[in-house]
Design a protein around this motif. Structure first.
Motif, PDB file in Angstrom:
ATOM      1  N   THR A 106       0.796  -1.213   0.000  1.00 57.51           N
ATOM      2  CA  THR A 106       0.000   0.000   0.000  1.00 57.51           C
ATOM      3  C   THR A 106       0.840   1.278   0.000  1.00 57.51           C
ATOM      4  OG1 THR A 106      -0.136   0.108   2.409  1.00 57.51           O
ATOM      5  CG2 THR A 106      -1.823  -1.169   1.281  1.00 57.51           C
ATOM      6  N   VAL A 107       2.167   1.130  -0.154  1.00 58.82           N
ATOM      7  CA  VAL A 107       3.043   2.301  -0.166  1.00 58.82           C
ATOM      8  C   VAL A 107       3.531   2.530  -1.589  1.00 58.82           C
ATOM      9  CG1 VAL A 107       5.044   3.411   0.887  1.00 58.82           C
ATOM     10  CG2 VAL A 107       3.826   1.616   2.136  1.00 58.82           C
ATOM     11  N   SER A 108       3.456   3.753  -2.061  1.00 59.88           N
ATOM     12  CA  SER A 108       3.932   4.043  -3.409  1.00 59.88           C
ATOM     13  C   SER A 108       5.454   4.197  -3.404  1.00 59.88           C
ATOM     14  CB  SER A 108       3.290   5.322  -3.941  1.00 59.88           C
ATOM     15  OG  SER A 108       3.661   6.430  -3.136  1.00 59.88           O
ATOM     16  N   LYS A 109       6.082   3.745  -4.489  1.00 62.04           N
ATOM     17  CA  LYS A 109       7.542   3.860  -4.625  1.00 62.04           C
ATOM     18  C   LYS A 109       7.829   5.189  -5.314  1.00 62.04           C
ATOM     19  CE  LYS A 109      11.488   1.068  -6.109  1.00 62.04           C
ATOM     20  NZ  LYS A 109      11.886  -0.064  -6.980  1.00 62.04           N
ATOM     21  N   ALA A 110       7.642   6.250  -4.562  1.00 62.14           N
ATOM     22  CA  ALA A 110       7.727   7.583  -5.142  1.00 62.14           C
ATOM     23  C   ALA A 110       8.731   8.428  -4.367  1.00 62.14           C
ATOM     24  CB  ALA A 110       6.349   8.247  -5.088  1.00 62.14           C
ATOM     25  N   ILE A 111       9.121   9.537  -4.953  1.00 58.69           N
ATOM     26  CA  ILE A 111      10.037  10.452  -4.271  1.00 58.69           C
ATOM     27  C   ILE A 111       9.417  10.885  -2.937  1.00 58.69           C
ATOM     28  CG2 ILE A 111      11.085  12.754  -4.375  1.00 58.69           C
ATOM     29  CD1 ILE A 111      12.511  10.754  -6.143  1.00 58.69           C
ATOM     30  N   LYS A 112       8.108  11.080  -2.956  1.00 59.06           N
ATOM     31  CA  LYS A 112       7.382  11.306  -1.712  1.00 59.06           C
ATOM     32  C   LYS A 112       6.424  10.133  -1.530  1.00 59.06           C
ATOM     33  CE  LYS A 112       7.482  16.232  -0.837  1.00 59.06           C
ATOM     34  NZ  LYS A 112       6.658  17.400  -0.486  1.00 59.06           N
ATOM     35  N   PRO A 113       6.859   9.090  -0.825  1.00 58.53           N
ATOM     36  CA  PRO A 113       6.002   7.907  -0.677  1.00 58.53           C
ATOM     37  C   PRO A 113       4.665   8.267  -0.035  1.00 58.53           C
ATOM     38  CG  PRO A 113       8.212   7.508   0.185  1.00 58.53           C
ATOM     39  CD  PRO A 113       8.122   8.964  -0.091  1.00 58.53           C
ATOM     40  N   GLU A 114       3.623   7.616  -0.515  1.00 64.80           N
ATOM     41  CA  GLU A 114       2.298   7.822   0.066  1.00 64.80           C
ATOM     42  C   GLU A 114       1.663   6.468   0.368  1.00 64.80           C
ATOM     43  OE1 GLU A 114       0.017  10.253  -2.558  1.00 64.80           O
ATOM     44  OE2 GLU A 114       1.194  12.057  -2.128  1.00 64.80           O
ATOM     45  N   PHE A 115       0.746   6.475   1.331  1.00 70.04           N
ATOM     46  CA  PHE A 115       0.060   5.252   1.727  1.00 70.04           C
ATOM     47  C   PHE A 115      -1.339   5.237   1.133  1.00 70.04           C
ATOM     48  CE2 PHE A 115       2.802   6.594   5.280  1.00 70.04           C
ATOM     49  CZ  PHE A 115       3.700   5.539   5.262  1.00 70.04           C
ATOM     50  N   ASP A 116      -1.759   4.089   0.658  1.00 71.84           N
ATOM     51  CA  ASP A 116      -3.146   3.935   0.231  1.00 71.84           C
ATOM     52  C   ASP A 116      -3.931   3.478   1.455  1.00 71.84           C
ATOM     53  OD1 ASP A 116      -5.605   3.263  -0.768  1.00 71.84           O
ATOM     54  OD2 ASP A 116      -4.809   2.346  -2.599  1.00 71.84           O
ATOM     55  N   LEU A 117      -4.594   4.411   2.086  1.00 71.58           N
ATOM     56  CA  LEU A 117      -5.265   4.115   3.355  1.00 71.58           C
ATOM     57  C   LEU A 117      -6.511   3.256   3.189  1.00 71.58           C
ATOM     58  CD1 LEU A 117      -4.770   7.544   5.143  1.00 71.58           C
ATOM     59  CD2 LEU A 117      -3.560   5.395   5.557  1.00 71.58           C
ATOM     60  N   GLN A 118      -6.963   3.056   1.962  1.00 74.30           N
ATOM     61  CA  GLN A 118      -8.084   2.125   1.781  1.00 74.30           C
ATOM     62  C   GLN A 118      -7.650   0.694   2.103  1.00 74.30           C
ATOM     63  OE1 GLN A 118     -10.084   2.361  -1.927  1.00 74.30           O
ATOM     64  NE2 GLN A 118     -10.607   4.512  -1.707  1.00 74.30           N
ATOM     65  N   TYR A 119      -6.341   0.437   1.940  1.00 77.45           N
ATOM     66  CA  TYR A 119      -5.856  -0.930   2.122  1.00 77.45           C
ATOM     67  C   TYR A 119      -4.849  -1.084   3.256  1.00 77.45           C
ATOM     68  CZ  TYR A 119      -8.060  -1.403  -2.401  1.00 77.45           C
ATOM     69  OH  TYR A 119      -8.977  -1.389  -3.416  1.00 77.45           O
ATOM     70  N   CYS A 120      -4.241   0.009   3.690  1.00 78.51           N
ATOM     71  CA  CYS A 120      -3.288  -0.054   4.805  1.00 78.51           C
ATOM     72  C   CYS A 120      -3.963  -0.656   6.026  1.00 78.51           C
ATOM     73  CB  CYS A 120      -2.774   1.352   5.120  1.00 78.51           C
ATOM     74  SG  CYS A 120      -1.872   1.452   6.691  1.00 78.51           S
ATOM     75  N   LYS A 121      -3.288  -1.651   6.640  1.00 77.95           N
ATOM     76  CA  LYS A 121      -3.865  -2.334   7.806  1.00 77.95           C
ATOM     77  C   LYS A 121      -3.370  -1.744   9.120  1.00 77.95           C
ATOM     78  CE  LYS A 121      -6.025  -5.203   5.118  1.00 77.95           C
ATOM     79  NZ  LYS A 121      -5.778  -4.522   3.853  1.00 77.95           N
ATOM     80  N   GLY A 122      -2.461  -0.775   9.032  1.00 78.92           N
ATOM     81  CA  GLY A 122      -1.971  -0.143  10.260  1.00 78.92           C
ATOM     82  C   GLY A 122      -1.056  -1.027  11.074  1.00 78.92           C
TER      83      GLY A 122
END
Ligand code: SF4
Ligand code: SF4
Length: 103
Positions: free
Chosen positions: A59-75
């Motif tokens: 759920t984490v993007s491989k980007a210069i500024k990583p972001e989380f997809d909170l629809q799927y992040c389980k915490g």
């Protein structure tokens, strides 16, 4: 084309985003990134990305500024545990308006 110098000795599987389904409302904490600490964000170069590598639900993007997809992040907090820059903090869901909607 496969490299014939190497034999495949075992199988490997990698998760896709959302393979474990949408999280729903049960997540207790969500990850928050401090981009002032995050290595790729600070350097402007693709580096580290251990949060992307270790997230079991992709759920984490491989980007210069990583972001989380909170629809799927389980915490689960694995990303925060593995971050070498201590850039990720797990924050209680109750601190966010709307709580567990994960949007
Ligand atoms: S593991 Fe930490 S430093 Fe590395 S990309 Fe993720 S947030 Fe940034
Ligand atoms: S808390 Fe767990 S599921 Fe969410 S982004 Fe981090 S490693 Fe992935």
């Amino acid at each position: 084309m496969p490299d014939s110098r190497f034999k495949i000795l075992t199988t490997a599987s990698t998760p896709g985003p959302g393979d474990a389904g949408r999280t729903g409302s049960w997540r207790v904490e969500r990850p928050i990134i401090d981009y002032n600490r995050c290595i790729p964000a600070k350097t402007g170069k693709h580096a580290c990305h251990l949060c992307w590598l270790y997230c079991p639900d992709s759920t984490v993007s491989k980007a210069i500024k990583p972001e989380f997809d909170l629809q799927y992040c389980k915490g689960c907090g694995i990303c925060a545990e593995e971050c070498p820059a201590q850039a990720i903090t797990m924050v209680a869901e109750e601190n966010f308006a709307g709580g567990g909607d994960n949007e």
